[in-house]
Scaffold this active site. Sequence first.
Site, PDB file in Angstrom:
ATOM      1  N   ASP A 139      44.833  33.057  35.139  1.00  0.00           N
ATOM      2  CA  ASP A 139      45.299  31.874  34.403  1.00  0.00           C
ATOM      3  C   ASP A 139      46.547  31.319  35.076  1.00  0.00           C
ATOM      4  O   ASP A 139      46.723  30.106  35.194  1.00  0.00           O
ATOM      5  CB  ASP A 139      45.632  32.221  32.939  1.00  0.00           C
ATOM      6  CG  ASP A 139      44.459  31.951  32.004  1.00  0.00           C
ATOM      7  OD1 ASP A 139      43.301  32.068  32.470  1.00  0.00           O
ATOM      8  OD2 ASP A 139      44.688  31.626  30.826  1.00  0.00           O
ATOM      9  N   LYS A 180      49.952  48.504  38.757  1.00  0.00           N
ATOM     10  CA  LYS A 180      51.224  48.933  38.166  1.00  0.00           C
ATOM     11  C   LYS A 180      51.308  50.439  38.433  1.00  0.00           C
ATOM     12  O   LYS A 180      51.426  51.261  37.505  1.00  0.00           O
ATOM     13  CB  LYS A 180      51.222  48.588  36.664  1.00  0.00           C
ATOM     14  CG  LYS A 180      52.551  48.758  35.968  1.00  0.00           C
ATOM     15  CD  LYS A 180      53.584  47.707  36.333  1.00  0.00           C
ATOM     16  CE  LYS A 180      54.926  48.047  35.703  1.00  0.00           C
ATOM     17  NZ  LYS A 180      56.017  47.151  36.153  1.00  0.00           N
ATOM     18  N   TYR A 226      39.887  46.530  28.401  1.00  0.00           N
ATOM     19  CA  TYR A 226      38.964  45.710  27.618  1.00  0.00           C
ATOM     20  C   TYR A 226      37.855  46.552  26.981  1.00  0.00           C
ATOM     21  O   TYR A 226      37.363  46.220  25.915  1.00  0.00           O
ATOM     22  CB  TYR A 226      38.296  44.659  28.516  1.00  0.00           C
ATOM     23  CG  TYR A 226      39.048  43.357  28.665  1.00  0.00           C
ATOM     24  CD1 TYR A 226      40.337  43.322  29.167  1.00  0.00           C
ATOM     25  CD2 TYR A 226      38.432  42.152  28.328  1.00  0.00           C
ATOM     26  CE1 TYR A 226      41.005  42.119  29.323  1.00  0.00           C
ATOM     27  CE2 TYR A 226      39.090  40.951  28.482  1.00  0.00           C
ATOM     28  CZ  TYR A 226      40.378  40.931  28.971  1.00  0.00           C
ATOM     29  OH  TYR A 226      41.035  39.745  29.124  1.00  0.00           O
ATOM     30  N   ASP A 260      53.950  42.758  37.972  1.00  0.00           N
ATOM     31  CA  ASP A 260      55.062  41.885  37.559  1.00  0.00           C
ATOM     32  C   ASP A 260      55.590  41.094  38.756  1.00  0.00           C
ATOM     33  O   ASP A 260      55.826  39.887  38.678  1.00  0.00           O
ATOM     34  CB  ASP A 260      56.186  42.686  36.863  1.00  0.00           C
ATOM     35  CG  ASP A 260      56.577  43.956  37.588  1.00  0.00           C
ATOM     36  OD1 ASP A 260      55.898  44.330  38.576  1.00  0.00           O
ATOM     37  OD2 ASP A 260      57.569  44.592  37.184  1.00  0.00           O
TER      38      ASP A 260
HETATM   39  C1  IPM Z   1      38.312  34.927  30.622  1.00  0.00           C
HETATM   40  C2  IPM Z   1      38.569  34.863  29.142  1.00  0.00           C
HETATM   41  C3  IPM Z   1      37.929  36.069  28.492  1.00  0.00           C
HETATM   42  C4  IPM Z   1      38.600  37.291  29.040  1.00  0.00           C
HETATM   43  C5  IPM Z   1      37.934  36.052  26.965  1.00  0.00           C
HETATM   44  C6  IPM Z   1      37.316  34.797  26.409  1.00  0.00           C
HETATM   45  C7  IPM Z   1      37.286  37.273  26.396  1.00  0.00           C
HETATM   46  O1  IPM Z   1      39.931  34.772  28.878  1.00  0.00           O
HETATM   47  O2  IPM Z   1      37.144  34.879  31.039  1.00  0.00           O
HETATM   48  O3  IPM Z   1      39.278  35.029  31.385  1.00  0.00           O
HETATM   49  O4  IPM Z   1      39.660  37.699  28.546  1.00  0.00           O
HETATM   50  O5  IPM Z   1      38.069  37.883  29.979  1.00  0.00           O
HETATM   51 MN    MN Z   2      41.182  34.681  30.639  1.00  0.00          MN
END
Ligand code: IPM
Ligand code: MN
Length: 372
Positions: A249, A189, A142, A221
């Site tokens: 997620d 990984k 990131y 994975d």
């Molecule tokens: C999260 C979101 C953020 C991330 C985005 C909005 C930049 O998806 O907080 O998980 O990728 O960290």
């Molecule tokens: Mn996210």
Amino acid sequence: MNLKIAVLPGDGIGPEVVAQALKCLQAVEETFNHNFAYKEAAVGAMAIDKKRTPLPDSTLSLCREADAVLFGAIGDPKYDNDPSATVRPEQGLLKLRKELGLFANIRPVKVFPSLIKNSPLKKEIVSGTDFVIYRELTGGIYFGEKKLNKAGTIASDLCEYSEKEISRIAHLAFKAAKSRRKKLTLVDKANVLESSRLWRKVVTRIGESYPEVQLDFLFVDNAAMQIILNPSQFDVILTENMFGDIISDEGSVIGGSIGLLASASVGDENGLFEPIHGSYPQARGKDIANPIASILSAAMLLEHFGLYEEAMAVRQAVDKSLEKGIVTPDLNAKSQYGTSHVGDFIAHNIVDSEDDFNMNDENIDLGKSTII
Ligand code: IPM
Ligand code: MN
């Protein structure tokens, strides 16, 4: 306790859900005699609209001065489908994390027994799920160097980690495991990535100081598969930034609704508390967004300051709303309750958990509760 809380509602459903979390924090103040001072500031797409930047300096300085940040959501479709946009709402959140040094993102994934039926997975797989993801938040791909050649045909993002970045979050994750079921899984990984091999080396070494915690390793994975096949095997998952983004997620759907999951992002000095879900622009202003993730983020804020009894009161009020079916339509398609009603119900229950008056929708609608 006196606390200064910076409130950043952001975009989409952010303002609606944060408003419910604020009702709950005010209920906590009233019930437990605390004094929280709230100051609101702009972030995300709405800040770009108003001030042409997703994180105005005034917002950043308000957050620096505050004890904690209560965050809603950011994002707007008008930026998502435009790869040429140079200013994006997400940049505001990333900069805020970096500037405040919020290196650990803590995402608990727990299944509410009353909602198991909402899960896309089978009941026997889901029941007993209770793990927490420690996602590194200010390093990795990131924040590594980004490159695009002149012709715009070759791009790269560097994934870089230092021992220091790994060890500070590893200590937090081991401490969490020590107070839970004493198992820590490092997701990486390491069969391919040099940065993952450094994670393994550093985490293995730190693990020696936590002999009571069982440490194991999973490639990302395989972890993605195991989270769906057998989620209850996990206790604490530690991982780098991008893997953590993805698997959190994935973890969030286990319980049946992403609208339930809260998170805390902490550093040495500051803390930011936000739902895992995004800005859900299609639902904006419709009073249908689930406020529980935001309310539970407020509970994590309270825990961060050692206010455990207060946080428990919030969690119990949330449980009650789930048990009584006072929920938004994402949890029950037939529900006629809206975001604000669910927030009122939970806030009222924090003030008086015994009061059956709360079950009477009429009273809630009429605003007879002390805090509505
Ligand atoms: C999260 C979101 C953020 C991330 C985005 C909005 C930049 O998806 O907080 O998980 O990728 O960290
Ligand atoms: Mn996210």
